[in-house]
Design a protein around this motif. Structure first.
Motif, PDB file in Angstrom:
ATOM      1  N   UNK A 123     -12.514 -31.740 -25.317  1.00 40.32           N
ATOM      2  CA  UNK A 123     -13.533 -32.619 -24.557  1.00 40.32           C
ATOM      3  C   UNK A 123     -13.848 -32.116 -22.961  1.00 40.32           C
ATOM      4  N   UNK A 124     -12.838 -31.234 -22.423  1.00 44.42           N
ATOM      5  CA  UNK A 124     -12.977 -30.899 -21.125  1.00 44.42           C
ATOM      6  C   UNK A 124     -13.239 -29.353 -20.806  1.00 44.42           C
ATOM      7  N   UNK A 125     -13.426 -28.756 -21.784  1.00 49.93           N
ATOM      8  CA  UNK A 125     -13.549 -27.311 -21.377  1.00 49.93           C
ATOM      9  C   UNK A 125     -15.349 -26.729 -21.318  1.00 49.93           C
ATOM     10  N   UNK A 126     -15.527 -25.741 -20.647  1.00 47.41           N
ATOM     11  CA  UNK A 126     -16.953 -25.230 -20.715  1.00 47.41           C
ATOM     12  C   UNK A 126     -16.887 -24.434 -22.088  1.00 47.41           C
ATOM     13  N   UNK A 127     -18.294 -24.797 -22.787  1.00 46.11           N
ATOM     14  CA  UNK A 127     -18.641 -24.267 -24.059  1.00 46.11           C
ATOM     15  C   UNK A 127     -18.173 -22.701 -24.159  1.00 46.11           C
ATOM     16  N   UNK A 128     -18.279 -21.758 -23.417  1.00 51.51           N
ATOM     17  CA  UNK A 128     -17.737 -20.742 -23.418  1.00 51.51           C
ATOM     18  C   UNK A 128     -16.174 -20.388 -23.842  1.00 51.51           C
ATOM     19  N   UNK A 129     -15.721 -20.979 -22.969  1.00 51.04           N
ATOM     20  CA  UNK A 129     -14.337 -21.141 -23.280  1.00 51.04           C
ATOM     21  C   UNK A 129     -13.811 -21.996 -24.476  1.00 51.04           C
ATOM     22  N   UNK A 133     -11.378 -20.071 -27.550  1.00 48.86           N
ATOM     23  CA  UNK A 133     -10.355 -20.530 -27.968  1.00 48.86           C
ATOM     24  C   UNK A 133     -10.474 -20.891 -29.453  1.00 48.86           C
ATOM     25  N   UNK A 134     -11.612 -21.577 -30.185  1.00 47.29           N
ATOM     26  CA  UNK A 134     -11.516 -21.895 -31.473  1.00 47.29           C
ATOM     27  C   UNK A 134     -11.706 -20.645 -32.376  1.00 47.29           C
ATOM     28  N   UNK A 135     -12.441 -19.735 -31.938  1.00 49.50           N
ATOM     29  CA  UNK A 135     -12.498 -18.473 -32.584  1.00 49.50           C
ATOM     30  C   UNK A 135     -11.447 -17.633 -32.885  1.00 49.50           C
ATOM     31  N   UNK A 136     -10.605 -17.542 -31.701  1.00 49.61           N
ATOM     32  CA  UNK A 136      -9.278 -16.964 -31.933  1.00 49.61           C
ATOM     33  C   UNK A 136      -8.182 -17.627 -32.631  1.00 49.61           C
ATOM     34  N   UNK A 137      -8.574 -19.060 -32.709  1.00 50.36           N
ATOM     35  CA  UNK A 137      -7.522 -19.833 -33.551  1.00 50.36           C
ATOM     36  C   UNK A 137      -7.821 -19.564 -34.909  1.00 50.36           C
TER      37      UNK A 137
END
Length: 222
Positions: A123-129, A133-137
């Motif tokens: 909910x609180x992060x810029x789209x790039x960040x 994170x999601x791709x790395x996860x």
């Protein structure tokens, strides 16, 4: 089901996601298949970031300064990755006893949550960040799952809140085949638009996104 590593069950509220995921897990276990089930909200999820905030070093130090009495609990619920401090406040809340804890403890937990909620990954992060994170996860999970002889069943961690019922896709390792099923169960109630099961084979850690055409009742295999 041969070589299947991941089954994802998705759908709107009331569509039967939890029941379906549990049923799949039970049937696999009955057949002697090693399987792990992760339902929505599980803070130990290997590919999801439920109730997790991404903090900078400065923000994390400020959190420690503001709540010194909860230092050990916060540290136990935080993973330091590169420059990020990933604090799972949902796990902290559960460790503290949740709604069963003393009022003073609940107030302290709520204050911590209010402090970190603006930095929630979903909910609180810029789209790039967020994408980073999601791709790395997912890459880490893909590498882990590819090396294991088990089937993972995920409820609600891939499509929900990101794609509409009329626009769906599948995630698959680049250069590999993927068999996917898109299912709309009958008798789920008027609020249920769809429920899907995505079955994919994980062989690597690079992912492509592929759209599935149409939104017909029944099963779509590709």
């Amino acid at each position: 089901m041969k070589n299947t590593k991941l089954i994802i069950v998705e759908g709107v509220a009331g569509s039967g996601k939890t029941t379906t995921a549990q049923h799949i897990y039970d049937k696999l276990r009955e057949r002697g298949v090693v399987a792990e089930l992760y339902l929505e909200g599980n803070t130990d999820h290997p590919a999801d970031y439920e109730y997790t905030a991404c903090l900078t070093e400065e923000q994390f130090k400020e959190l420690m300064r503001l709540f010194p009495h909860e230092r050990d609990t916060v540290l136990a619920c935080t993973v330091h990755e590169d420059e990020d401090y990933l604090f799972c406040y949902g796990r902290m809340h559960a460790m503290a006893g949740g709604e069963r804890s003393a009022p003073s403890k609940q107030a302290e937990m709520n204050a911590i949550i209010q402090q970190v909620r603006p930095y929630d990954i979903y909910d609180g992060l810029p789209m790039e960040k967020y994408c980073e994170l999601l791709l790395s996860r997912w890459e880490r999970f893909g590498a882990r799952a590819a090396a294991e002889e088990k089937v993972y069943i995920f409820e609600c961690c891939f499509l929900q809140n990101t794609l509409s019922p009329c626009s769906c896709g599948t995630m698959q390792p680049a250069g590999t085949s993927c068999r996917s099923y898109w299912i709309w169960p009958s008798g789920c109630g008027s609020s249920s638009l769809y429920c899907s099961i995505m079955i994919s084979q994980i062989y690597g850690t690079r992912w492509n996104v592929r759209r599935l055409p149409g939104h017909h009742h029944g099963m779509k295999a590709s």
